[in-house]
Design a protein around this motif. Structure first.
Motif, PDB file in Angstrom:
ATOM      1  N   LEU A   6       0.832  -1.203   0.000  1.00 53.73           N
ATOM      2  CA  LEU A   6       0.000   0.000   0.000  1.00 53.73           C
ATOM      3  C   LEU A   6       0.867   1.254   0.000  1.00 53.73           C
ATOM      4  O   LEU A   6       1.909   1.318   0.648  1.00 53.73           O
ATOM      5  CB  LEU A   6      -0.927   0.000   1.215  1.00 53.73           C
ATOM      6  CG  LEU A   6      -1.868  -1.195   1.326  1.00 53.73           C
ATOM      7  CD1 LEU A   6      -2.719  -1.072   2.583  1.00 53.73           C
ATOM      8  CD2 LEU A   6      -2.740  -1.335   0.085  1.00 53.73           C
ATOM      9  N   TRP A   7       0.406   2.245  -0.734  1.00 51.82           N
ATOM     10  CA  TRP A   7       1.062   3.547  -0.769  1.00 51.82           C
ATOM     11  C   TRP A   7       0.817   4.232   0.566  1.00 51.82           C
ATOM     12  O   TRP A   7      -0.320   4.347   1.035  1.00 51.82           O
ATOM     13  CB  TRP A   7       0.490   4.382  -1.911  1.00 51.82           C
ATOM     14  CG  TRP A   7       0.991   5.793  -1.961  1.00 51.82           C
ATOM     15  CD1 TRP A   7       2.282   6.202  -2.085  1.00 51.82           C
ATOM     16  CD2 TRP A   7       0.199   6.978  -1.913  1.00 51.82           C
ATOM     17  NE1 TRP A   7       2.342   7.576  -2.133  1.00 51.82           N
ATOM     18  CE2 TRP A   7       1.068   8.074  -2.013  1.00 51.82           C
ATOM     19  CE3 TRP A   7      -1.168   7.215  -1.800  1.00 51.82           C
ATOM     20  CZ2 TRP A   7       0.628   9.387  -2.004  1.00 51.82           C
ATOM     21  CZ3 TRP A   7      -1.603   8.515  -1.790  1.00 51.82           C
ATOM     22  CH2 TRP A   7      -0.705   9.587  -1.886  1.00 51.82           C
ATOM     23  N   ASN A   8       1.907   4.689   1.181  1.00 56.01           N
ATOM     24  CA  ASN A   8       1.826   5.378   2.460  1.00 56.01           C
ATOM     25  C   ASN A   8       1.776   6.877   2.185  1.00 56.01           C
ATOM     26  O   ASN A   8       2.807   7.525   2.059  1.00 56.01           O
ATOM     27  CB  ASN A   8       3.019   5.012   3.341  1.00 56.01           C
ATOM     28  CG  ASN A   8       2.998   5.716   4.672  1.00 56.01           C
ATOM     29  OD1 ASN A   8       2.085   6.484   4.970  1.00 56.01           O
ATOM     30  ND2 ASN A   8       4.013   5.459   5.482  1.00 56.01           N
ATOM     31  N   HIS A   9       0.578   7.414   2.122  1.00 54.58           N
ATOM     32  CA  HIS A   9       0.417   8.830   1.791  1.00 54.58           C
ATOM     33  C   HIS A   9       0.780   9.731   2.960  1.00 54.58           C
ATOM     34  O   HIS A   9       0.937  10.944   2.786  1.00 54.58           O
ATOM     35  CB  HIS A   9      -1.003   9.112   1.306  1.00 54.58           C
ATOM     36  CG  HIS A   9      -2.068   8.737   2.287  1.00 54.58           C
ATOM     37  ND1 HIS A   9      -2.485   9.558   3.280  1.00 54.58           N
ATOM     38  CD2 HIS A   9      -2.766   7.584   2.415  1.00 54.58           C
ATOM     39  CE1 HIS A   9      -3.413   8.944   3.992  1.00 54.58           C
ATOM     40  NE2 HIS A   9      -3.601   7.748   3.480  1.00 54.58           N
ATOM     41  N   GLU A  10       0.935   9.174   4.144  1.00 51.12           N
ATOM     42  CA  GLU A  10       1.281   9.993   5.308  1.00 51.12           C
ATOM     43  C   GLU A  10       2.786  10.032   5.571  1.00 51.12           C
ATOM     44  O   GLU A  10       3.216  10.679   6.523  1.00 51.12           O
ATOM     45  CB  GLU A  10       0.532   9.476   6.531  1.00 51.12           C
ATOM     46  CG  GLU A  10      -0.971   9.660   6.377  1.00 51.12           C
ATOM     47  CD  GLU A  10      -1.719   9.362   7.662  1.00 51.12           C
ATOM     48  OE1 GLU A  10      -1.095   9.369   8.739  1.00 51.12           O
ATOM     49  OE2 GLU A  10      -2.930   9.123   7.571  1.00 51.12           O
ATOM     50  N   ARG A  11       3.584   9.416   4.774  1.00 52.86           N
ATOM     51  CA  ARG A  11       5.031   9.346   5.028  1.00 52.86           C
ATOM     52  C   ARG A  11       5.698  10.709   4.953  1.00 52.86           C
ATOM     53  O   ARG A  11       6.740  10.910   5.519  1.00 52.86           O
ATOM     54  CB  ARG A  11       5.689   8.376   4.052  1.00 52.86           C
ATOM     55  CG  ARG A  11       5.844   8.933   2.654  1.00 52.86           C
ATOM     56  CD  ARG A  11       6.242   7.894   1.651  1.00 52.86           C
ATOM     57  NE  ARG A  11       6.524   8.491   0.367  1.00 52.86           N
ATOM     58  CZ  ARG A  11       5.642   9.101  -0.397  1.00 52.86           C
ATOM     59  NH1 ARG A  11       4.403   9.210  -0.018  1.00 52.86           N
ATOM     60  NH2 ARG A  11       5.989   9.615  -1.552  1.00 52.86           N
ATOM     61  N   ARG A  12       5.091  11.671   4.280  1.00 54.54           N
ATOM     62  CA  ARG A  12       5.682  12.995   4.133  1.00 54.54           C
ATOM     63  C   ARG A  12       5.206  13.980   5.195  1.00 54.54           C
ATOM     64  O   ARG A  12       5.690  15.087   5.272  1.00 54.54           O
ATOM     65  CB  ARG A  12       5.386  13.565   2.751  1.00 54.54           C
ATOM     66  CG  ARG A  12       6.047  12.755   1.654  1.00 54.54           C
ATOM     67  CD  ARG A  12       6.114  13.577   0.407  1.00 54.54           C
ATOM     68  NE  ARG A  12       6.790  12.854  -0.644  1.00 54.54           N
ATOM     69  CZ  ARG A  12       8.090  12.979  -0.895  1.00 54.54           C
ATOM     70  NH1 ARG A  12       8.838  13.769  -0.212  1.00 54.54           N
ATOM     71  NH2 ARG A  12       8.615  12.292  -1.886  1.00 54.54           N
ATOM     72  N   ARG A  13       4.222  13.584   5.943  1.00 56.58           N
ATOM     73  CA  ARG A  13       3.723  14.489   6.996  1.00 56.58           C
ATOM     74  C   ARG A  13       4.743  14.555   8.120  1.00 56.58           C
ATOM     75  O   ARG A  13       5.257  13.552   8.579  1.00 56.58           O
ATOM     76  CB  ARG A  13       2.385  13.997   7.526  1.00 56.58           C
ATOM     77  CG  ARG A  13       1.299  14.134   6.495  1.00 56.58           C
ATOM     78  CD  ARG A  13      -0.031  13.893   7.124  1.00 56.58           C
ATOM     79  NE  ARG A  13      -1.067  14.060   6.100  1.00 56.58           N
ATOM     80  CZ  ARG A  13      -2.284  13.623   6.199  1.00 56.58           C
ATOM     81  NH1 ARG A  13      -2.670  12.997   7.280  1.00 56.58           N
ATOM     82  NH2 ARG A  13      -3.137  13.803   5.227  1.00 56.58           N
ATOM     83  N   LYS A  14       5.003  15.785   8.550  1.00 52.23           N
ATOM     84  CA  LYS A  14       5.967  15.980   9.623  1.00 52.23           C
ATOM     85  C   LYS A  14       5.252  15.796  10.966  1.00 52.23           C
ATOM     86  O   LYS A  14       4.100  16.204  11.129  1.00 52.23           O
ATOM     87  CB  LYS A  14       6.571  17.365   9.534  1.00 52.23           C
ATOM     88  CG  LYS A  14       7.374  17.556   8.268  1.00 52.23           C
ATOM     89  CD  LYS A  14       8.004  18.907   8.201  1.00 52.23           C
ATOM     90  CE  LYS A  14       8.734  18.987   6.882  1.00 52.23           C
ATOM     91  NZ  LYS A  14       9.386  20.217   6.673  1.00 52.23           N
TER      92      LYS A  14
END
Length: 188
Positions: free
Chosen positions: A177-185
């Motif tokens: 699954l694509w982790n769309h939250e990986r860029r959130r600080k």
């Protein structure tokens, strides 16, 4: 089957042209040759899926039928005016797609290519299928192409996506699954 090749090289393509199934000659980089060449590439990538370990019999049966269909589609694209892929082929694909998709849970996230070798090869086939579809659309803008060719490839890319999910789950790897939250600080 008409002519059989006893000699593989003919030297007739040394000038950058190739013969279509109707006997006419076109440039090897023509839109038509590009379209049926990509359909051939797609068929080869499906062969990679079938050569992978752990492909269930029902998947193997579906993809083997697809390979035969793609050979027909390549022939149709190679012989202007030929009709080899029909509405019934598209309807069969839809039934197969529904049968594989119905037991799967609803999709809530984007899926990355992966999930084991067979699923990864199927993702590659899916992307080559999308390219073949784009090339058939491009060819259809300048030459006559039956709408069944484009519709078959569109439906096939959907089937391949579903089979990616099926193969990833069957492999034990699961869907990536694509982790769309990986860029959130993180909040301080």
């Amino acid at each position: 089957m008409g002519n059989r090749l006893s000699k593989i090289y003919t030297r007739t393509g040394d000038d950058g042209s190739t013969g279509l199934g109707d006997g006419s000659r076109v440039a090897k980089d023509s839109l038509r040759v590009g379209a049926y060449g990509t359909v051939d590439e797609l068929n080869s990538t499906i062969g990679m899926v079938l050569a992978s370990d752990g492909v269930a019999d029902d998947v193997r049966e579906a993809l083997t039928q697809v390979q035969h269909d793609l050979f027909d589609l390549g022939g149709e694209l190679c012989i202007p005016g030929m009709a080899m892929v029909h509405d019934e082929d598209i309807e069969r694909l839809e039934k197969v797609l529904d049968a594989f998709n119905d037991p799967l849970p609803p999709l809530k996230d984007f899926i990355l290519p992966g999930g084991g070798m067979a699923a990864s090869c199927c993702h590659l086939a899916r992307t080559v299928c999308r390219r073949a579809e784009r090339e058939v659309i491009g060819l259809g803008r300048v030459e006559d192409v039956r709408p069944q060719a484009q519709r078959y490839l569109n439906r096939l890319s959907d089937l391949l996506f579903v089979l990616c999910r099926v193969l990833a789950r069957a492999s034990g790897h699961g869907e990536v699954l694509w982790n769309h939250e990986r860029r959130r600080k993180p909040q301080a």
